[in-house]
Design an enzyme around this catalytic site. Structure first.
Site, mmCIF file in Angstrom:
data_model
loop_
_atom_site.group_PDB
_atom_site.id
_atom_site.type_symbol
_atom_site.label_atom_id
_atom_site.label_comp_id
_atom_site.label_asym_id
_atom_site.label_seq_id
_atom_site.Cartn_x
_atom_site.Cartn_y
_atom_site.Cartn_z
ATOM 1 N N ASP A 28 0.867 -1.178 0.000
ATOM 2 C CA ASP A 28 0.000 0.000 0.000
ATOM 3 C C ASP A 28 0.906 1.231 0.000
ATOM 4 O O ASP A 28 2.099 1.145 0.316
ATOM 5 C CB ASP A 28 -0.913 0.004 1.231
ATOM 6 N N GLU A 30 0.901 5.645 0.971
ATOM 7 C CA GLU A 30 0.227 6.861 1.447
ATOM 8 C C GLU A 30 0.875 8.016 0.699
ATOM 9 O O GLU A 30 2.109 8.090 0.593
ATOM 10 C CB GLU A 30 0.397 7.035 2.963
ATOM 11 N N ASP A 85 -2.325 3.983 -6.438
ATOM 12 C CA ASP A 85 -1.040 3.409 -6.011
ATOM 13 C C ASP A 85 -0.160 3.111 -7.228
ATOM 14 O O ASP A 85 1.045 3.357 -7.199
ATOM 15 C CB ASP A 85 -1.268 2.107 -5.221
ATOM 16 N N TYR A 151 -2.420 3.337 11.643
ATOM 17 C CA TYR A 151 -3.398 3.329 10.544
ATOM 18 C C TYR A 151 -2.775 2.740 9.288
ATOM 19 O O TYR A 151 -3.364 1.878 8.614
ATOM 20 C CB TYR A 151 -3.881 4.761 10.272
ATOM 21 N N ASP A 155 -3.492 -1.224 7.182
ATOM 22 C CA ASP A 155 -3.921 -1.383 5.789
ATOM 23 C C ASP A 155 -3.295 -2.593 5.100
ATOM 24 O O ASP A 155 -3.906 -3.161 4.192
ATOM 25 C CB ASP A 155 -3.622 -0.107 4.989
#
Length: 372
Positions: A28, A30, A85, A151, A155
């Site tokens: 993932d 961010e 992504d 957080y 994920d």
């Protein structure tokens, strides 16, 4: 849920070397994208089933070990709602994760809506309620808070059991090959080459302009696009789309007129000289060199009736397959197949989504027969 924060190239190398020994890794990112043209990568989450790593690309100078992992075709990369992504990976590392599968797509093959969120799937499949309050946080700020880190780690931590459960169900339902095909299609679409000379066609409302006005809009749109790339600035932060349309429609060659039309004074102050020069030059374009009037698909004779016929066929395929209608063929995908027939004469080199892969037999062949 234990995780480590990776800030050194040597640490990254060790983590990626280990990740390349397993069958599948969870990935993932961010990122932040408010004013910039390109997304700004703030954090990468990587989970190999044992080690969960939060990789800080702002601290690590040499990311080559991670790039090699992305390119390693022996390791499946698992993401959720991967579109942005993929864009981040391509912009940051000039490559995409290969091979790659998206749990949102896998869930769609099990009858879920195409845009089912990660938290909703985790709760429905694993009975875990995730805290999503940090999703709009500033991932470029340092230090990252404990809440942000937790957080981000969650994920990929919960992505693994979700993927394993969905994989079993998708294989049992006979959709696994189709799911991989769909993910390949999504990845291919993310590597798009933009034709700078034709970006005016993407401007909403351009269809309302006359050919002589399009002759002005075309160079303006090209200039704005190149300026956005040069300054890494979102298009509308260079010059607003509506303002570009107004300049083209009215053929403005005066800074005062631009301000009178309510355009952003700072944009006008910065760019008016360039815009005025482009407008004046465009006005000299001979009539025979003006772009053609843009005719929208929906304005063509017979479009509405045909679209309804195709939509009804999609509904039948949805009922028989159990897949959501918008996943089988969205409005955009239906328009693509109509354009393929009406504008491209069924060009084999430019097949629309519904005329290839798993959709072809299920739906595409039937739709093709319905379009004259």
């Amino acid at each position: 849920m234990n995780y480590q924060i990776i800030t050194q190239s040597a640490e990254l190398e060790a983590v990626c070397k280990k990740a390349r020994t397993v069958e599948a890794v969870m990935l993932d990112t961010e990122f932040v994208r408010t004013r910039t043209y390109y997304p700004q990568l703030g954090l990468i989450q990587l989970f190999d089933g044992e080690t969960l790593s939060l990789i800080d690309p702002l601290e690590i100078e040499d990311m080559s070990a991670f790039v090699e992992l992305l390119k390693d075709t022996s390791v499946m990369k698992v993401l959720h709602a991967c579109g942005e992504d993929l864009e981040v990976f391509f912009n940051s590392f000039k490559c995409l994760p290969q091979p790659m599968v998206d749990t949102q797509i896998m869930a769609a093959f099990l009858g879920n809506g195409l845009s089912t969120g990660f938290a909703a799937l985790v709760e429905a499949n694993l009975g875990v309620a995730l805290d999503k309050s940090e999703s709009r946080t500033d991932w470029m700020a340092r230090p990252l808070s404990q809440k942000q880190l937790d957080y981000a780690a969650a994920d990929v931590y919960y992505l693994k059991p979700l993927y394993e459960k969905l994989l079993t169900e998708v294989e049992q339902a006979g959709w696994w090959q189709a799911a991989k095909q769909e993910c390949e299609l999504i990845a291919a679409k993310r590597i798009k080459t933009v034709d700078a000379d034709n970006v005016y066609l993407d401007i909403k409302g351009a269809w309302q302009l006359k050919p002589r006005e399009l002759a002005i809009l075309k160079p303006l749109a090209t200039w704005r696009y190149k300026e956005a790339l040069r300054r890494d600035l979102a298009l509308n932060f260079v010059f607003k789309e509506n303002d570009l349309l107004t300049v083209a429609r009215l053929g403005l060659t005066n800074r005062y007129q631009m301000e009178q039309e309510g355009m952003d004074p700072r944009s006008v102050q910065r760019h008016s000289a360039r815009i005025i020069a482009l407008v004046k030059a465009a006005k000299m374009t001979p009539t025979e060199q003006h772009p053609e009037k843009i005719v929208r698909l929906m304005d063509k004779p017979g479009y509405k009736q045909l679209f309804k016929v195709l939509k009804d066929e999609v509904k039948k395929a949805s009922d028989s397959s159990g897949l959501a209608s918008e996943f089988l063929a969205s409005k955009k995908q239906l328009n693509s197949v109509i354009s393929w027939v009406w504008k491209r004469n069924r060009d084999e080199n430019k097949l629309p989504d519904v005329m290839q892969g798993w959709r072809l037999e299920l739906l595409g062949q039937k739709l093709d027969k319905l379009i004259k």
